[in-house]
Each structure stands twice: as C-alpha cells, then as structure tokens.
Design a protein around this motif. Structure first.
Motif, PDB file in Angstrom:
ATOM      1  N   LEU A 218       0.804  -1.223   0.000  1.00 61.10           N
ATOM      2  CA  LEU A 218       0.000   0.000   0.000  1.00 61.10           C
ATOM      3  C   LEU A 218       0.843   1.282   0.000  1.00 61.10           C
ATOM      4  O   LEU A 218       0.760   2.086  -0.923  1.00 61.10           O
ATOM      5  CB  LEU A 218      -0.943  -0.014   1.212  1.00 61.10           C
ATOM      6  CG  LEU A 218      -1.887   1.165   1.344  1.00 61.10           C
ATOM      7  CD1 LEU A 218      -2.885   1.186   0.192  1.00 61.10           C
ATOM      8  CD2 LEU A 218      -2.649   1.129   2.664  1.00 61.10           C
ATOM      9  N   MET A 219       1.636   1.510   1.029  1.00 60.38           N
ATOM     10  CA  MET A 219       2.181   2.875   1.201  1.00 60.38           C
ATOM     11  C   MET A 219       3.678   2.994   0.977  1.00 60.38           C
ATOM     12  O   MET A 219       4.183   4.111   0.853  1.00 60.38           O
ATOM     13  CB  MET A 219       1.839   3.406   2.595  1.00 60.38           C
ATOM     14  CG  MET A 219       2.632   2.823   3.691  1.00 60.38           C
ATOM     15  SD  MET A 219       1.794   1.947   4.992  1.00 60.38           S
ATOM     16  CE  MET A 219       0.236   2.584   5.251  1.00 60.38           C
TER      17      MET A 219
ATOM     18  N   PHE B 138      -1.296   1.361  -9.685  1.00 60.74           N
ATOM     19  CA  PHE B 138      -1.675   2.136  -8.494  1.00 60.74           C
ATOM     20  C   PHE B 138      -2.885   1.483  -7.816  1.00 60.74           C
ATOM     21  O   PHE B 138      -2.977   1.424  -6.585  1.00 60.74           O
ATOM     22  CB  PHE B 138      -1.995   3.597  -8.862  1.00 60.74           C
ATOM     23  CG  PHE B 138      -0.769   4.395  -9.267  1.00 60.74           C
ATOM     24  CD1 PHE B 138       0.384   4.344  -8.505  1.00 60.74           C
ATOM     25  CD2 PHE B 138      -0.774   5.208 -10.394  1.00 60.74           C
ATOM     26  CE1 PHE B 138       1.522   5.066  -8.865  1.00 60.74           C
ATOM     27  CE2 PHE B 138       0.356   5.934 -10.766  1.00 60.74           C
ATOM     28  CZ  PHE B 138       1.506   5.867  -9.995  1.00 60.74           C
ATOM     29  N   THR B 139      -3.801   0.985  -8.623  1.00 61.34           N
ATOM     30  CA  THR B 139      -5.000   0.345  -8.066  1.00 61.34           C
ATOM     31  C   THR B 139      -4.635  -0.962  -7.354  1.00 61.34           C
ATOM     32  O   THR B 139      -5.167  -1.265  -6.280  1.00 61.34           O
ATOM     33  CB  THR B 139      -6.028   0.079  -9.188  1.00 61.34           C
ATOM     34  OG1 THR B 139      -6.276   1.324  -9.847  1.00 61.34           O
ATOM     35  CG2 THR B 139      -7.337  -0.466  -8.642  1.00 61.34           C
ATOM     36  N   ALA B 140      -3.690  -1.704  -7.948  1.00 59.35           N
ATOM     37  CA  ALA B 140      -3.303  -3.007  -7.359  1.00 59.35           C
ATOM     38  C   ALA B 140      -2.658  -2.819  -5.977  1.00 59.35           C
ATOM     39  O   ALA B 140      -2.817  -3.651  -5.091  1.00 59.35           O
ATOM     40  CB  ALA B 140      -2.339  -3.729  -8.297  1.00 59.35           C
ATOM     41  N   MET B 141      -1.932  -1.702  -5.792  1.00 60.89           N
ATOM     42  CA  MET B 141      -1.304  -1.468  -4.481  1.00 60.89           C
ATOM     43  C   MET B 141      -2.373  -1.303  -3.406  1.00 60.89           C
ATOM     44  O   MET B 141      -2.235  -1.794  -2.290  1.00 60.89           O
ATOM     45  CB  MET B 141      -0.476  -0.172  -4.520  1.00 60.89           C
ATOM     46  CG  MET B 141       0.731  -0.246  -5.401  1.00 60.89           C
ATOM     47  SD  MET B 141       1.523   1.397  -5.404  1.00 60.89           S
ATOM     48  CE  MET B 141       2.280   1.333  -6.991  1.00 60.89           C
TER      49      MET B 141
ATOM     50  N   GLY C  84      -0.033  -6.688  -5.699  1.00 54.47           N
ATOM     51  CA  GLY C  84       0.250  -5.371  -5.106  1.00 54.47           C
ATOM     52  C   GLY C  84       1.740  -5.137  -4.941  1.00 54.47           C
ATOM     53  O   GLY C  84       2.263  -4.059  -5.221  1.00 54.47           O
ATOM     54  N   ARG C  85       2.471  -6.175  -4.510  1.00 56.25           N
ATOM     55  CA  ARG C  85       3.935  -6.059  -4.342  1.00 56.25           C
ATOM     56  C   ARG C  85       4.618  -5.768  -5.666  1.00 56.25           C
ATOM     57  O   ARG C  85       5.488  -4.905  -5.766  1.00 56.25           O
ATOM     58  CB  ARG C  85       4.507  -7.375  -3.810  1.00 56.25           C
ATOM     59  CG  ARG C  85       4.521  -7.478  -2.320  1.00 56.25           C
ATOM     60  CD  ARG C  85       5.145  -8.825  -1.955  1.00 56.25           C
ATOM     61  NE  ARG C  85       5.103  -8.986  -0.523  1.00 56.25           N
ATOM     62  CZ  ARG C  85       6.158  -8.871   0.282  1.00 56.25           C
ATOM     63  NH1 ARG C  85       7.340  -8.615  -0.199  1.00 56.25           N
ATOM     64  NH2 ARG C  85       6.037  -9.013   1.581  1.00 56.25           N
TER      65      ARG C  85
ATOM     66  N   LEU D 163       6.448  10.412  -3.526  1.00 64.12           N
ATOM     67  CA  LEU D 163       5.727  10.933  -4.695  1.00 64.12           C
ATOM     68  C   LEU D 163       4.578   9.975  -5.053  1.00 64.12           C
ATOM     69  O   LEU D 163       3.475  10.406  -5.408  1.00 64.12           O
ATOM     70  CB  LEU D 163       6.710  11.135  -5.866  1.00 64.12           C
ATOM     71  CG  LEU D 163       6.185  11.832  -7.128  1.00 64.12           C
ATOM     72  CD1 LEU D 163       5.392  13.094  -6.813  1.00 64.12           C
ATOM     73  CD2 LEU D 163       7.336  12.164  -8.085  1.00 64.12           C
ATOM     74  N   ILE D 164       4.850   8.684  -4.887  1.00 64.54           N
ATOM     75  CA  ILE D 164       3.777   7.692  -5.120  1.00 64.54           C
ATOM     76  C   ILE D 164       2.671   7.860  -4.075  1.00 64.54           C
ATOM     77  O   ILE D 164       1.511   7.574  -4.337  1.00 64.54           O
ATOM     78  CB  ILE D 164       4.359   6.255  -5.117  1.00 64.54           C
ATOM     79  CG1 ILE D 164       5.272   6.067  -6.327  1.00 64.54           C
ATOM     80  CG2 ILE D 164       3.252   5.203  -5.123  1.00 64.54           C
ATOM     81  CD1 ILE D 164       6.084   4.785  -6.331  1.00 64.54           C
ATOM     82  N   ASN D 165       3.024   8.391  -2.901  1.00 62.62           N
ATOM     83  CA  ASN D 165       2.020   8.662  -1.865  1.00 62.62           C
ATOM     84  C   ASN D 165       1.072   9.795  -2.266  1.00 62.62           C
ATOM     85  O   ASN D 165       0.103  10.089  -1.554  1.00 62.62           O
ATOM     86  CB  ASN D 165       2.695   8.979  -0.535  1.00 62.62           C
ATOM     87  CG  ASN D 165       2.656   7.792   0.401  1.00 62.62           C
ATOM     88  OD1 ASN D 165       1.715   6.989   0.347  1.00 62.62           O
ATOM     89  ND2 ASN D 165       3.657   7.662   1.249  1.00 62.62           N
TER      90      ASN D 165
END
Ligand code: HEM
Length: 424
Positions: free
Chosen positions: A77-78, A165-168, A182-183, A236-238
């Motif tokens: 996720l984060m 992004f959705t998979a995370m 997600g990984r 930035l991905i956050n």
C-alpha cells in the motif's frame, strides 16, 4: 481499574478476514463496550471505537506509529518507511512538506484538470458501447495525478500505470495472489518514479518549481539530508496512488446516484451545498478503510483501563462511521445529515481524524473532496447514461471493496458541457 472485555482466542486474524469491515463493530455491539481486547497476527490488540476513542488515538503523547504498520502493508500500500510510519519531529517535518502542496491554488488546479479530463472522457465514452466506470475513472484520475504532480505519462502507459496504483490499494486486506500483485505493482511503480526523481535532479527533466514532483525531488529531511531517490519516489507515489484510488469513491458516488435519483437531480440543479453534503455522505456511508493501527508510546490510563507501552491499538473507522450514537439511522444514505454537522475532526474519519498538519490525518482529504465534487457534477449534470442490469452489490468482507460489476454504463451522451474550460 476495570477489566476490558477480552476474547478468549489464540488468534483472530482469520475471523478478521472472514468478517471484514464490521469485525470491530460486531464485537463492540456484542460486548456493549467501545473498547475490547483481541488477538491479531498472534499479538494482543486493543480495539477502540467511537468519537471519544478517536480523540485519544490521535494524541501524539499517547501513541506512536513505530512498529504499528506490518511490512506486508508497507510493501504494497504505502511503501517502506513512508510518512505514515514516522513519529515526532521527523513526521511533522515531512507532513509540513505534504501540506505545503495542498494550497487553494493546488485545489483549483486539480479542479481544472479534473474538469478537462471529464470532458475528454465523456466524448470518448460517447463512442463506446459500454463503459466500465471504475476502470475508466482510474485512467482519468491517473492522468490528473501525473499532470498535477509533474510526472510525465506516456499515452500507451496510462492503463498499466493506473492498474498498478490500483493493485497497491487492492492488496491491503489480501493474502495470496492479490497481495503478490500489489507487491509487483509497487516494485514497477517505484522503479518508474525513481527514474523520474533522478532525471529531475540531473536537470534531464524539467518540471515547474513548486510542482509536487519538484518539491519531492529536492525535499530535505529534518536532519537536512536530501531524501534518497527511493524515499523520494515512495513519497511521490504517496500522492499519485491515492489520487487514482478516488475512483472507488467516485464509483460509489455513481452507485448512490443510481439508487437515489432525487439526489442526482439535486446535484444537477446545483442545490446550494448539496453536492458537498452528498460527497461527505458517500465518504461516510461506503466502506474504504476498515481500521487504523498505532502503538502505545507511554503507559497511560483511559476510560478506567491501563494501556501498556508497546501495545498495538486499532481504531475502528468503518464502525465509527456507522455508529448509531453518532449518526442517526447510520445505515441509511442521507446527505442532508451534513447540513447540521458540527464538523468534529473525530467523527467523520474515513481518511483519519484529528489535525491534518500535526497528526497523521490524510494529507489528501481536501483533494479527495474536490475531485469527488467535480466528478459528481459531471455524472449528474453534464452527461446522460443508462445503467444496464448488472451485479451492483458490494461485499463487506472483501477489503477494499466496490460494486461487483465495477459499475457499467451504456448509451453515454454529453449534456451541456461547460464551455469555460480549456478542452485541449
Ligand atoms: C493518510 C485514506 C486520498 C495522501 C491517510 C490515512 C487514511 C487515508 C485512512 C491514514 C490516516 C492516519 O494514519 O491516521 C484515504 C482515502 C482516500 C485518500 C480513503 C480516498 C481515496 C488521498 C489523496 C492523497 C492522500 C488524494 C494525496 C493527494 C495521504 C498521505 C497520508 C494519508 C500523504 C499520510 C499522512 C500522514 O501519515 O501524516 N489517507 N486517503 N490520500 N493520505 Fe490519504
């Protein structure tokens, strides 16, 4: 000291996965207590529920994030060691940087980008036999997220990046293949964004001064060191990932309008403040995050109970948003409840509670509300469409969740598109 109700189980992790969102609230009702002890991932956990509990949970003298977020969530996720895991001065410093990006100008820019993309997508959907709203809106938001932050996005990459992004986000309550997806998605996204950070630092990619990508690339931590390229990419991905995640709320908003055509008319008629109340009710009513975790920083007592340093504590988000002591008829979708809402920072907590600047409350809450408002107006007013027969139900066990059909619409037609917006 009173005794906290305690479940006599070796471990309740499987039951948590089987019960999903209402796991904590089920026990709050059973024990008739806003606080109880259970065991998750083979450790003792105190679960807290309700507005008073949220006030305690967001007291930085009592709680810390250190060791509160499992690696499996950080790796999907984060991101590892991101802002969500920081405490004290390190957190305040990083949070100030995030919040410096959430100015009225930024929100205005997001509003404008959203409007441009909605116009573009409505035109596209007019040519399509059927539109899977959840997926299309992910792509739309991915374009907005990249344009706002300054991250270049190639046309042919839009779907793949939006999917990653959705998979995370999709991995947070998952074990097995969904977790692995997600990984992998995170690894790909981090590689991509690390390269972007490097290019900005070397001057090979020009992004405007003050744009989020620029700010992140040159941010210095509270010890005055430049973030390493990996950490800068994670942060930035956050910004990018959660903007794409707003697709879930937009899809639930479309579902709410479908179920409540009167609400759709009120939004289309610009009834004063209605769209704001509608968006707040979507965020309250529909499930997204089930609960949050913290660890006790120093021993303290509250509500007649002792909290020992290091204990893991969960705050019930879903249950607090559906607590009949806070919300009248909580299982009814009723936007007008927000007409008289007092604006407590501890009851409407879908994106965390407390203060945006000094605590961990979601940095992107205003962006979320703004992006949802624009989207609800486009859905209600600037297009017409049909909703064919499909499975619109959503599970309360799957975390995160959404309508099973992903909300399919057909026969899309543009309707009085606003003209003041640049449609390039
Ligand atoms: C933190 C939910 C959208 C950026 C959080 C937290 C939640 C949350 C529950 C944790 C609060 C806590 O730890 O106490 C959501 C939901 C969203 C959303 C449901 C809607 C899709 C966004 C957006 C952005 C964003 C659009 C950025 C543009 C962040 C950041 C944090 C955060 C940076 C970490 C804050 C901190 O630790 O201080 N969000 N969020 N979120 N969110 Fe969001």
């Amino acid at each position: 000291m009173t005794t906290i109700p305690q479940e006599k189980v070796l471990d309740n992790s499987i039951r948590l996965l089987l019960e999903g969102f209402p796991f904590i609230q089920n026990r709050v009702e059973r024990f008739n207590s806003n606080i109880f002890k259970t065991r998750i991932l083979f450790q003792n956990v105190i679960c807290l529920h309700g507005e008073e509990a949220a006030k305690i949970f967001y007291d930085p003298d009592k709680f810390m994030r250190l060791g509160a977020i499992p690696n499996r969530i950080q790796n999907t996720l984060m991101g590892k060691d991101a802002i969500q895991t920081l405490d004290g001065a390190a957190h305040l410093h990083r949070k100030a940087m995030f919040m410096s990006l959430m100015t009225p100008d930024s929100l205005h820019q997001i509003n404008r980008l959203m409007s441009q993309q909605w116009q573009r997508y409505i035109k596209k959907w007019e040519q399509m036999e059927q539109v899977v709203l959840f997926e299309e809106v992910q792509d739309l938001l991915c374009r907005v997220a990249c344009a706002w932050t300054g991250v270049p996005l190639k046309e042919k990459e839009v779907r793949k990046r939006a999917q990653d992004f959705t998979a995370m986000v999709d991995a947070f309550g998952a074990v097995g293949p969904r977790h692995m997806r997600g990984r992998k998605a995170r690894k790909r996204a981090e590689k991509w964004i690390e390269k972007v950070i490097q290019q900005i630092r070397k001057g090979d990619l020009e992004v405007p001064d003050g744009s989020p990508a620029h700010v992140m690339a040159f941010h210095r931590d509270h010890d005055d060191n430049l973030l390493d390229k990996h950490m800068a990419a994670v942060e930035l991905i956050n910004l990018l990932r959660p903007i794409v995640a707003i697709a879930t709320y937009i899809t639930f908003g479309a579902l709410a309008m479908h179920d409540h055509p009167v609400a759709q008319r009120k939004i289309a008629d610009d009834e004063e403040n209605y769209v704001e109340w509608f968006v707040q009710e979507v965020r309250r009513f529909y499930p997204f995050g089930p609960f949050l975790g913290n660890r006790v920083k120093n021993d303290f007592s509250w509500g007649g109970h002792d909290f020992k340093k290091g204990t893991l504590v969960f705050l019930d988000i879903y249950g607090t948003l559906h607590d009949p002591n806070i919300w009248e008829h909580p299982h009814e979708f009723y936007p007008y409840r927000f007409k008289h809402w007092k604006g407590s920072p501890f009851d409407l907590i879908p994106q965390g509670g407390g203060d945006h600047f000094s605590g961990h409350r979601c940095a992107g809450e205003w962006v979320t509300i703004e992006a949802m408002k624009v989207s609800m107006v486009y859905l209600a007013k600037h297009m017409t469409y049909e909703v064919p027969q499909q499975d619109l139900s959503y599970s309360l066990v799957r975390m995160p969740t959404r309508p099973k059909s992903n909300f399919i619409i057909t026969n899309v037609k543009a309707n009085e598109l606003p003209t003041q917006v640049d449609r390039t």
